[in-house]
Design a protein around this motif. Structure first.
Motif, PDB file in Angstrom:
ATOM      1  N   MET A  25       0.832  -1.200   0.000  1.00 34.97           N
ATOM      2  CA  MET A  25       0.000   0.000   0.000  1.00 34.97           C
ATOM      3  C   MET A  25       0.874   1.261   0.000  1.00 34.97           C
ATOM      4  O   MET A  25       0.625   2.218  -0.733  1.00 34.97           O
ATOM      5  CB  MET A  25      -0.926   0.005   1.211  1.00 34.97           C
ATOM      6  CG  MET A  25      -1.822   1.240   1.272  1.00 34.97           C
ATOM      7  SD  MET A  25      -2.622   1.494   2.848  1.00 34.97           S
ATOM      8  CE  MET A  25      -1.237   1.895   3.883  1.00 34.97           C
ATOM      9  N   LEU A  26       1.919   1.245   0.833  1.00 33.17           N
ATOM     10  CA  LEU A  26       2.829   2.389   0.864  1.00 33.17           C
ATOM     11  C   LEU A  26       3.509   2.592  -0.483  1.00 33.17           C
ATOM     12  O   LEU A  26       3.701   3.726  -0.931  1.00 33.17           O
ATOM     13  CB  LEU A  26       3.871   2.205   1.967  1.00 33.17           C
ATOM     14  CG  LEU A  26       3.371   2.316   3.404  1.00 33.17           C
ATOM     15  CD1 LEU A  26       4.510   2.048   4.374  1.00 33.17           C
ATOM     16  CD2 LEU A  26       2.760   3.684   3.665  1.00 33.17           C
ATOM     17  N   ALA A  27       3.881   1.506  -1.132  1.00 30.88           N
ATOM     18  CA  ALA A  27       4.525   1.604  -2.443  1.00 30.88           C
ATOM     19  C   ALA A  27       3.565   2.203  -3.464  1.00 30.88           C
ATOM     20  O   ALA A  27       3.958   3.035  -4.286  1.00 30.88           O
ATOM     21  CB  ALA A  27       4.992   0.233  -2.893  1.00 30.88           C
ATOM     22  N   ARG A  28       2.277   1.790  -3.410  1.00 33.43           N
ATOM     23  CA  ARG A  28       1.288   2.359  -4.343  1.00 33.43           C
ATOM     24  C   ARG A  28       1.086   3.849  -4.080  1.00 33.43           C
ATOM     25  O   ARG A  28       0.996   4.654  -5.006  1.00 33.43           O
ATOM     26  CB  ARG A  28      -0.039   1.612  -4.224  1.00 33.43           C
ATOM     27  CG  ARG A  28      -0.063   0.263  -4.880  1.00 33.43           C
ATOM     28  CD  ARG A  28      -1.475  -0.312  -4.977  1.00 33.43           C
ATOM     29  NE  ARG A  28      -2.190  -0.310  -3.705  1.00 33.43           N
ATOM     30  CZ  ARG A  28      -2.127  -1.287  -2.785  1.00 33.43           C
ATOM     31  NH1 ARG A  28      -1.383  -2.342  -3.012  1.00 33.43           N
ATOM     32  NH2 ARG A  28      -2.821  -1.200  -1.679  1.00 33.43           N
ATOM     33  N   LEU A  29       0.997   4.223  -2.806  1.00 35.90           N
ATOM     34  CA  LEU A  29       0.834   5.631  -2.462  1.00 35.90           C
ATOM     35  C   LEU A  29       2.045   6.454  -2.916  1.00 35.90           C
ATOM     36  O   LEU A  29       1.903   7.569  -3.428  1.00 35.90           O
ATOM     37  CB  LEU A  29       0.607   5.798  -0.969  1.00 35.90           C
ATOM     38  CG  LEU A  29      -0.730   5.328  -0.436  1.00 35.90           C
ATOM     39  CD1 LEU A  29      -0.748   5.411   1.097  1.00 35.90           C
ATOM     40  CD2 LEU A  29      -1.860   6.144  -1.027  1.00 35.90           C
TER      41      LEU A  29
END
Length: 122
Positions: A111-115
């Motif tokens: 999720m952090l990578a997508r954000l």
């Protein structure tokens, strides 16, 4: 002298007229409240003292605006700051997700990578 002539433009003349109307209105209101206060109303006496303060404040704002208008006319366009430089593009490493780690932690890191990727593309 040409800096003072800026105060004769229509916009400034309207401001001068407005300031005069405000001062005249405050003077009239102070006098009216004073005549009402003579009947023994303490509140009206307070208002009679308050209206001149409002008029003086209006004159102060008018003088401040005139001073700033003259100062801006004297300095010309050289007083304007240059436009800001575009912000440098920061390149940060891409976060990789290790499939062998805790599934909950892997989902959180994904999720952090997508954000992060969404923020980089914005």
């Amino acid at each position: 002298m040409e800096a003072v002539s800026v105060l004769l433009k229509p916009r400034w003349v309207a401001l001068h007229v407005f300031a005069a109307v405000v001062v005249a209105g405050c003077t009239w209101a102070a006098w009216w409240q004073f005549t009402v206060a003579q009947d023994g109303s303490g509140r009206s006496l307070g208002y009679a003292l308050q209206w001149p303060a409002i008029g003086i404040f209006g004159l102060g704002v008018w003088a401040w605006l005139c001073r700033d208008g003259i100062r801006a006319a004297r300095e010309g366009d050289s007083a304007k700051p240059p436009p800001p430089a575009p912000a440098p593009v920061r390149r940060t490493p891409v976060v990789t997700v290790d499939p062998d780690e805790d599934p909950e932690l892997a989902a959180y890191n994904a999720m952090l990578a997508r954000l992060h990727e969404k923020d980089e593309n914005a």
